[in-house]
Design an enzyme around this catalytic site. Structure first.
Site, PDB file in Angstrom:
ATOM      1  CG  ASP A 290      -0.658 -23.691  31.976  1.00 48.90           C
ATOM      2  OD1 ASP A 290       0.001 -23.119  31.091  1.00 48.90           O
ATOM      3  OD2 ASP A 290      -1.799 -23.329  32.315  1.00 48.90           O
ATOM      4  CG  ASP A 434     -16.280 -28.264  30.024  1.00 48.45           C
ATOM      5  OD1 ASP A 434     -16.994 -27.456  30.646  1.00 48.45           O
ATOM      6  OD2 ASP A 434     -15.813 -29.288  30.569  1.00 48.45           O
TER       7      ASP A 434
END
Length: 838
Positions: A290, A434
Site C-alpha cells: 500500500d 480480523d
C-alpha cells in the site's frame, strides 16, 4: 498468642491510650506478617517496640502512623533477618502456631474423611469428580440464600478459603472448576449484598458516587464470570496429519500486507514465506504494497514473487487484502503481517485440520514476538515474565476454541477462500477487521480452529506510545463491533459463542471502571462520602472473600500466562487512553481511522515520556493528597470510623503502587538496534581466510549479524573475514562475515551476503527453523505473594524514576535546607531493635 494480642489491643483501646493501641495493633499485624518465621520474637508491647523503633517515644508525633506504615511494608517485603537468627539451634524464640495452616489442614482432613466412605461406591475417578461437583453445586445453592451477620460471613470466608487452598494444590481440571464455583459463589454473594444493602439513596452525593462504584464492580463481576466460562476447559488442539498424496494438497496464496515499514523489516518475512515447505506449483507469495514503493517492487521481481498494488488506499489493511482476493485464485489464503516471519513448516502444521472438517474456515496460530514490548524492555523482564499478550494467545484462544469461538487475529492464520468470499471478504466496517471477519464466519455456521504452537514470530511495539496507540485501535474496533454487530443479538451464534465474543469486546471497555477503582477511596478521604454505605467490618467480611477467591482462582488458571497483580498494571497504563475511543465508538461507531503500528524503529537514549505519563502523575498527586487527608481523618474522626479510614488508606496505598508501576513503564529504555537479537544455541563451523577451521556455537542472531561463542580466546580479531557454516541450515552454504568485536570467547560478526539466495538460506536456518520458537519462555510457577512483591518493587521503581527526573530542578531548593532532609530521614525504615533518637 494471637488471641492474647487481640485482647491486649482491646484493653488499650478502652484505656484511651492511642499510642499503646497503635503499638499493639502493629504487633498484631506483624504477628501475621511474620507468621511461622522462627526468628519472630514474643510479640507484646515490648515486641512491638522492637519491630517499630519509630514509636519508641514518650509522646506520639503527628506523622508516626506514616512511619509505622513504611516500616511495616519494609519489614514485610524487603527486610531479611540475619542468617544467624534464623539458623541458630540455640535460639530461645518460642515455636509459632500457624493458625491458618491449622484451619486449612483441619478442613482438608475433614473433606478427606467425608469422601472416603464414598470411594467403594464409585467405579471411576470421573464419576467421583462428578459426584463431588454435584454435591458442591447443591451446597453452594443452599448457602447462597442464607442471610448472615459479620461473624457468620467471616466464618464462611475461612471455610471457603481453606477449601480453595486445598483444592488449588490438586492436579486436573475438575479442581479448577471447583475453584471457579467457589469464586462465583462468593463474588455473586458480594454483588448481591452491594446492590441490596450498601447504597445510601437518601444522600445525593453518597448515592451518586456509590452507584458509579457499584456499576464498575458489576462490570468487573461480569468480566470475571464470562472469563471463567470462556476458559473453563481449554481445547488444546493437536496437529492434524495431511494426506500422504501430495496431489490432494490445495493451493495456497500467501499475503504479506505492508504500508510504511522499512524493507529490512519485511525482507525476512518474504524470504521465509517463499521457502515454506509446500509443493512449489501450489504456493504463491504476494507482497501487498500500500506504500507503492519502487524498491519493494524491484526486490519482489528479484525473488520472483507477486507484487500487488491498488489504485487507492480505502479501508486500510482490510481493503488491501480484499483487493488481493480479486487478483489471485488460491483455494486458501495465509496472511502474515510484514514483520511476522513464518517457520518453514507453517502450512504442513496447520492445513491438516481443513481435511478433518469441511466447515472449517480458519486456523489461527499465536502471535509470537522475538523482541521485547515496552513493558518488558522498560522494566527489564524480557523472557523471564509472561508478556501482556500471552494470556490471550496462551489461554483465552484455547478456551475459545472449545466453544468454536476462536478469533482471527489478522496474521499467522490460514483462511479458506470460499467462506471468506461468502461473507464479503475481510470486514471493513470496523478497524478490528480480523475479529469482525471471524464473527461473520461464525454467523454463517462455519468453524474456526486455534493451534497453540508458535509457527511465526514478529516484532513487538517499539515504544509505549506505539503500544498504547495499537491498543487504542483494538479497543475502538471492539467497541465498534459491539455497537454495529453485537454478538448478543442477531442470528447464527450459539450461547457460548455470544459470551466469548461479548467478553472480548466488553474487556476493552475497562478504561472507565479502572479509573473508578483508582479514584474510589478518594471519595471518602477527600469528600467524606460513604460510597459503600455499610459498617467497615461488613465491608471487610464481604469484600475479602470476593477479592481472595478471584485472585486464587486466576492465579491457578492464568499463572503460566499472566502473574498475579500484573493485569492491574497493564490495564492502568491503558485505562485513560482507551476510555475516549471506546466511548466515542459506542455512540458514533463510524468515527475513527485505522492507524499503523510502527516497526523497526530505534530509541537512541533513555528518556522519560512526560506526555504519556501525565495522567498517571496527576492520579498520583491526587492520591497522595487523599493519603494526607486520611492521616488527618484517622486522628480526628470518631473511634468507630477509624477502621473505615484504614480500609480506604490500604486501598489507596495499593492504587499508588500500581500507579508507580505505570510511571516506571513510561521511562523508555534505550534501543539502538533496528535488528533485534534472538538468543539461541546452534552449533556452527567457522573457516578463516587462512583456512583454519574450528567449531563454535551461535548464541544469538539478527537479520544482520550473529553472536558467536568460541572454544577459546584469541581465535578471531576485529576486522577479520570469516566463513560460517550453520549445521541446521536446510542447504549448506558458507556465509561470508566480518568480525566486528571480540570479548574473550564471545565475538560479534556482521554477515556479508553475496546474493539473495544466501540471505534466504540464513533466514531459514534461523528465523525459519521449525522449532525456532518452541520452549521460548520457560514458564515459572506463579506465586501470588511473590508477584505482589514484584509489583510493589516496580511501583517503588516508578517513584524513583520520577524523582530522578525532578531532582535536578529541586536540588537548588534543598541544597541549603538540611533540616528538611533530617526530618524526612525519620521516615526511613529502621532495623528491628535499634531505637531512633528523637
Amino acid at each position: 498468642m494471637f488471641k492474647r494480642l487481640v485482647e491486649q489491643w482491646r484493653e488499650a483501646r478502652q484505656s484511651r491510650s492511642r499510642l499503646a493501641s497503635i503499638r499493639l495493633f502493629g504487633a498484631l499485624i506483624l504477628d501475621l506478617v511474620f507468621i511461622n518465621r522462627p526468628h519472630t520474637l514474643h510479640l507484646n508491647d515490648q515486641g512491638a517496640a522492637y519491630w517499630l523503633p519509630q514509636l519508641e517515644q514518650r509522646q506520639m508525633r503527628p506523622l508516626d502512623p506514616v512511619r509505622w506504615l513504611i516500616q511495616i511494608v519494609w519489614l514485610a517485603f524487603i527486610y531479611q533477618p540475619p542468617r544467624s537468627s534464623v539458623t541458630s539451634s540455640t535460639s530461645t524464640t518460642p515455636k509459632r502456631i500457624d493458625w491458618l495452616r491449622s484451619i486449612t489442614g483441619f478442613i482438608s482432613r475433614m473433606l478427606t474423611l467425608a469422601t472416603t466412605p464414598l470411594r467403594p461406591f464409585v467405579r471411576s475417578e470421573r464419576r467421583a469428580n462428578l459426584s463431588l461437583l454435584a454435591l458442591g453445586l447443591a451446597t453452594l445453592a443452599f448457602v447462597l440464600t442464607l442471610p448472615m451477620d459479620a461473624a457468620q460471613q467471616g466464618l464462611l470466608l475461612l471455610i471457603f478459603w481453606g477449601i480453595a487452598l486445598w483444592v488449588r494444590k490438586q492436579a486436573g481440571q475438575f479442581p479448577m472448576i471447583v475453584m471457579m464455583l467457589l469464586s462465583f459463589f462468593v463474588s455473586t454473594r458480594y454483588i448481591y449484598w452491594r446492590i441490596t444493602e450498601t447504597i445510601n439513596w437518601s444522600h445525593p452525593l453518597d448515592g451518586t458516587l456509590g452507584f458509579i462504584l457499584l456499576s464498575a464492580e458489576i462490570y468487573a463481576w461480569i468480566i470475571l464470570l464470562f472469563g471463567y466460562m470462556q476458559t473453563v476447559w481449554p481445547l488444546k488442539r493437536k496437529i492434524a496429519q495431511l494426506p500422504s498424496d501430495l496431489d490432494k494438497w490445495p493451493s495456497v496464496d500467501i499475503y504479506i500486507p505492508t504500508y510504511n515499514e522499512p524493507l529490512a523489516v519485511v525482507k525476512p518475512t518474504i524470504m521465509a514465506a517463499q521457502a515454506i515447505e509446500w509443493p512449489a506449483e501450489k504456493l504463491n507469495v504476494y507482497l501487498l504494497d500500500d506504500g507503492k514503493r519502487n524498491d519493494y517492487k524491484q526486490f519482489c521481481e528479484q525473488l520472483g514473487i507477486g507484487y500487488i498494488v491498488r489504485p487507492n488506499s480505502v479501508h486500510a489493511k482490510a481493503g488491501n487484502l480484499n483487493h488481493a482476493l480479486t487478483q489471485t485464485n488460491g483455494e486458501y489464503i495465509a496472511i502474515f503481517d510484514c514483520d511476522h516471519v513464518p517457520t518453514r513448516g507453517f502450512l504442513q502444521m496447520t492445513m491438516g485440520w481443513f481435511f478433518k472438517d469441511d466447515k472449517l474456515a480458519l486456523v489461527q496460530t499465536p502471535h509470537h514476538f522475538f523482541s521485547p514490548d515496552p513493558f518488558e524492555r522498560n522494566l527489564s523482564i524480557f523472557r523471564n515474565r509472561p508478556n501482556e499478550g500471552e494470556l490471550f494467545y496462551g489461554l483465552i484462544q484455547d478456551g475459545n476454541d472449545m466453544w468454536n469461538a476462536s478469533f482471527f487475529c489478522g496474521s499467522c492464520a490460514v483462511l479458506k477462500r470460499v467462506p471468506l468470499e461468502e461473507v464479503g471478504g475481510i470486514a471493513v466496517e470496523t478497524v478490528t477487521e480480523d475479529a469482525h471477519t471471524a464473527l461473520k464466519l461464525h454467523r454463517q455456521g462455519y468453524q474456526t480452529a486455534y493451534l497453540n504452537i508458535p509457527l511465526a514470530a514478529g516484532l513487538a511495539t517499539e515504544s509505549l506510545a506505539d503500544h498504547i496507540g495499537q491498543r487504542m485501535r483494538w479497543a475502538r474496533g471492539m467497541a465498534q463491533i459491539f455497537r454495529l454487530d453485537n454478538p448478543l443479538l442477531g442470528k447464527g451464534l450459539n450461547w457460548a459463542q455470544r459470551l466469548c465474543y461479548s467478553n472480548a469486546m466488553l474487556y476493552f471497555l475497562n478504561g472507565g471502571p479502572r479509573l473508578i477503582f483508582l479514584t474510589a477511596p478518594l471519595a471518602f478521604l477527600l469528600l467524606g462520602s460513604y460510597i459503600v454505605y455499610a459498617p467497615a467490618v461488613m465491608i471487610a467480611v464481604y469484600a475479602l472473600p470476593h477479592i481472595i477467591h478471584a485472585n486464587l482462582t486466576n492465579s491457578r488458571k492464568q499463572g503460566k500466562y499472566r502473574h498475579s497483580f500484573w493485569a492491574e498494571m497493564y490495564e492502568t497504563v491503558l485505562a485513560w487512553y482507551i476510555l475516549k475511543p471506546t466511548t466515542v465508538a459506542l455512540f458514533a461507531p463510524h468515527k475513527g481511522k485505522f492507524n499503523v503500528t510502527s516497526k523497526g524503529q530505534r530509541v537512541d537514549k533513555n528518556y522519560f515520556n512526560w506526555q504519556i505519563s501525565t495522567p498517571y502523575i496527576v492520579l498520583v498527586l491526587v492520591s497522595l493528597l487523599g493519603f494526607i487527608f486520611g492521616v488527618y481523618k484517622f486522628f480526628t474522626i470518631e473511634d468507630d470510623q477509624q477502621l473505615t479510614v484504614i480500609i480506604n488508606m490500604v486501598w489507596l496505598t495499593y492504587n499508588l503502587i500500581i500507579l508507580g508501576g505505570a510511571v516506571a513503564v513510561a521511562e523508555e529504555a534505550r534501543q539502538q538496534r533496528t535488528a533485534h537479537r534472538v538468543a539461541v544455541d546452534i552449533p556452527i563451523h567457522i573457516v578463516t581466510n587462512s583456512e583454519h577451521s574450528f567449531s563454535a556455537r551461535m548464541v544469538d542472531f539478527s537479520a544482520q549479524g550473529v553472536g558467536l561463542l568460541l572454544p577459546s580466546n584469541q581465535l578471531l580479531h576485529p576486522g577479520q573475514s570469516i566463513h560460517i557454516n550453520i549445521r541446521q541450515a536446510t542447504s549448506r552454504r558458507a556465509l561470508r562475515a566480518e568480525v566486528i568485536s571480540c570479548r574473550e570467547q564471545v565475538a560479534g560478526v556482521e554477515l556479508k551476503f553475496a546474493n539473495a539466495e544466501e540471505e534466504q538460506a540464513f533466514v531459514m536456518a534461523t528465523f525459519g527453523r521449525l522449532d525456532a520458537w518452541l520452549g521460548w519462555r520457560p514458564h515459572q510457577e506463579e506465586q501470588p505473594l511473590a508477584s505482589l512483591r514484584e509489583v510493589i518493587g516496580y511501583g517503588l521503581t516508578g517513584y524513583q524514576r520520577i524523582a530522578a527526573q525532578i531532582a535536578p530542578y529541586l536540588l537548588p531548593f534543598f541544597k541549603h535546607l538540611n533540616w528538611i532532609w533530617q526530618r524526612l530521614a525519620t521516615f526511613l525504615p529502621i532495623y528491628p531493635g535499634k531505637a531512633k533518637k528523637s
